[in-house]
Design a protein around this motif. Structure first.
Motif, PDB file in Angstrom:
ATOM      1  N   ARG A   7       0.408  -1.733  -3.604  1.00  0.00           N
ATOM      2  CA  ARG A   7       0.863  -1.973  -2.229  1.00  0.00           C
ATOM      3  C   ARG A   7      -0.097  -1.348  -1.218  1.00  0.00           C
ATOM      4  O   ARG A   7      -0.404  -1.938  -0.170  1.00  0.00           O
ATOM      5  CB  ARG A   7       2.278  -1.396  -2.067  1.00  0.00           C
ATOM      6  CG  ARG A   7       2.936  -1.584  -0.695  1.00  0.00           C
ATOM      7  CD  ARG A   7       2.483  -0.570   0.362  1.00  0.00           C
ATOM      8  NE  ARG A   7       2.540   0.812  -0.070  1.00  0.00           N
ATOM      9  CZ  ARG A   7       3.494   1.652   0.277  1.00  0.00           C
ATOM     10  NH1 ARG A   7       4.460   1.256   1.073  1.00  0.00           N
ATOM     11  NH2 ARG A   7       3.452   2.920  -0.146  1.00  0.00           N
ATOM     12  N   THR A   8      -0.612  -0.156  -1.536  1.00  0.00           N
ATOM     13  CA  THR A   8      -1.536   0.511  -0.629  1.00  0.00           C
ATOM     14  C   THR A   8      -2.849  -0.265  -0.522  1.00  0.00           C
ATOM     15  O   THR A   8      -3.386  -0.471   0.573  1.00  0.00           O
ATOM     16  CB  THR A   8      -1.786   1.946  -1.093  1.00  0.00           C
ATOM     17  OG1 THR A   8      -0.535   2.649  -1.116  1.00  0.00           O
ATOM     18  CG2 THR A   8      -2.745   2.666  -0.167  1.00  0.00           C
ATOM     19  N   ASP A  60      -3.187  -3.400  -1.015  1.00  0.00           N
ATOM     20  CA  ASP A  60      -2.821  -4.609  -0.276  1.00  0.00           C
ATOM     21  C   ASP A  60      -2.918  -4.365   1.232  1.00  0.00           C
ATOM     22  O   ASP A  60      -3.487  -5.174   1.974  1.00  0.00           O
ATOM     23  CB  ASP A  60      -1.400  -5.023  -0.675  1.00  0.00           C
ATOM     24  CG  ASP A  60      -0.797  -6.061   0.233  1.00  0.00           C
ATOM     25  OD1 ASP A  60      -1.247  -7.215   0.193  1.00  0.00           O
ATOM     26  OD2 ASP A  60       0.141  -5.710   0.983  1.00  0.00           O
ATOM     27  N   HIS A  61      -2.411  -3.232   1.700  1.00  0.00           N
ATOM     28  CA  HIS A  61      -2.464  -2.929   3.138  1.00  0.00           C
ATOM     29  C   HIS A  61      -3.880  -2.592   3.589  1.00  0.00           C
ATOM     30  O   HIS A  61      -4.319  -3.033   4.662  1.00  0.00           O
ATOM     31  CB  HIS A  61      -1.510  -1.778   3.464  1.00  0.00           C
ATOM     32  CG  HIS A  61      -0.109  -2.234   3.697  1.00  0.00           C
ATOM     33  ND1 HIS A  61       0.400  -2.507   4.948  1.00  0.00           N
ATOM     34  CD2 HIS A  61       0.898  -2.486   2.817  1.00  0.00           C
ATOM     35  CE1 HIS A  61       1.663  -2.892   4.845  1.00  0.00           C
ATOM     36  NE2 HIS A  61       1.991  -2.889   3.555  1.00  0.00           N
ATOM     37  N   GLY A 112      -5.755  -5.815   3.995  1.00  0.00           N
ATOM     38  CA  GLY A 112      -5.175  -6.898   4.778  1.00  0.00           C
ATOM     39  C   GLY A 112      -4.669  -8.045   3.918  1.00  0.00           C
ATOM     40  O   GLY A 112      -4.714  -9.211   4.323  1.00  0.00           O
ATOM     41  N   PRO A 160       4.771  -4.591   0.849  1.00  0.00           N
ATOM     42  CA  PRO A 160       3.477  -5.281   0.786  1.00  0.00           C
ATOM     43  C   PRO A 160       3.370  -6.336   1.884  1.00  0.00           C
ATOM     44  O   PRO A 160       4.378  -6.866   2.360  1.00  0.00           O
ATOM     45  CB  PRO A 160       3.493  -5.930  -0.602  1.00  0.00           C
ATOM     46  CG  PRO A 160       4.449  -5.100  -1.409  1.00  0.00           C
ATOM     47  CD  PRO A 160       5.496  -4.649  -0.438  1.00  0.00           C
ATOM     48  N   THR A 161       2.134  -6.644   2.264  1.00  0.00           N
ATOM     49  CA  THR A 161       1.921  -7.631   3.329  1.00  0.00           C
ATOM     50  C   THR A 161       2.182  -9.052   2.849  1.00  0.00           C
ATOM     51  O   THR A 161       2.354  -9.954   3.658  1.00  0.00           O
ATOM     52  CB  THR A 161       0.482  -7.560   3.860  1.00  0.00           C
ATOM     53  OG1 THR A 161      -0.434  -8.005   2.839  1.00  0.00           O
ATOM     54  CG2 THR A 161       0.124  -6.152   4.299  1.00  0.00           C
TER      55      THR A 161
END
Length: 265
Positions: free
Chosen positions: A94-95, A97-98, A101, A152-153
């Motif tokens: 998740r990190t 992913d951020h 972008g 998550p984005t």
């Protein structure tokens, strides 16, 4: 099986027998050339060549790639489920992913390289026990993604590697957006049928599954046969210390020809 998706080329930059500046420069150049996805692998020692040669850890490197790149997707081909707590894997993914972008792909598998386990103190177990652990771990990853703040984005794509029909392909049917293997074109139809059977039992929809396969030690006729069998993501193992960019350029031309965006190879 998703056939109307464009052909994509992923390059697996082998994190062995190279300095990190060589790896970093390769990442920059391959993105500029138009490669779609960049991968490394999740091991602690070289897989071939000098067994004690230069080698770097996967996830730390991916954090650098997330900042260094702007367009390409990226991930490990593949992460080893055994090496990190499943909920931690979810948070790391998740990190990334951020940071990027929304360009991270969560590639994962059950692990196989015994030296990693013995030298780093993990229980090697058996192939079956490692696959059972992967099944439990994948569910924990998905569940953790639903709890993290911020979320998550995007729905992080899950890529599962392997071809075992009793356990691995069932996990593909249950969780995967991308299925990666080294099987031959003649084998693909049968394996996809197994995935369809498991999807029916699992109550899942695999119509959007992207089929991935490897190009290393294969030529254009092999790639054409894989394409005809349904492969749409082609990966290429590549050594940054040798930096043979002409090979990459040739496969990019082949990709563009298949997509109707370039001249025939």
């Amino acid at each position: 099986m998703l056939l109307d998706t464009p052909v994509r080329l992923g390059v697996q930059i082998q994190p062995q027998h190279a300095t990190y500046p060589q790896i970093r420069d390769a990442v920059q150049r391959l993105e500029e050339m138009g490669v779609d996805i960049l991968f490394n692998w999740d091991h602690f020692f070289p897989l071939f060549g000098d067994p004690d040669g230069l080698h770097f850890e996967s996830w730390t490197m991916l954090g650098a790639w997330a900042e260094q790149t702007e367009r390409v997707e990226f991930g490990a081909l593949v992460n080893c489920n055994s090496y990190r707590n499943a909920d931690l894997q979810a948070d790391m993914a998740r990190t990334l992913d951020h940071i990027s972008g929304g360009r991270f792909i969560f590639g994962t598998g059950s692990g196989w390289f015994e030296r990693d386990y013995t030298e780093y103190g993990y229980d090697f177990g058996t192939a079956g026990s490692r696959l059972n652990d992967l099944a439990e771990g994948l569910q924990r990853v998905v569940d953790r993604w639903g709890k993290l703040n911020p979320a998550p984005t995007r729905d992080i794509p899950i890529m599962i590697g392997g071809k075992g029909e009793q356990k691995t392909l069932r996990l593909v049917a249950r969780h995967a957006d991308i299925w990666h293997s080294f099987v031959t074109p003649d084998e693909l139809g049968h394996k996809l049928g197994v995935i369809d059977t498991w999807a029916e039992k699992e109550g899942t929809d695999v119509s959007d599954l992207v089929v991935s396969n490897e190009l290393q030690r294969r030529d254009q006729s092999d790639a054409d046969a894989l394409f005809d069998a349904g492969v749409r993501l082609f990966t290429l193992g590549w050594a940054p210390s040798e930096a043979d960019y002409d090979v990459i350029a040739g496969w990019l031309r082949w990709r563009d020809a298949k997509n109707g965006t370039g001249s025939a190879v």
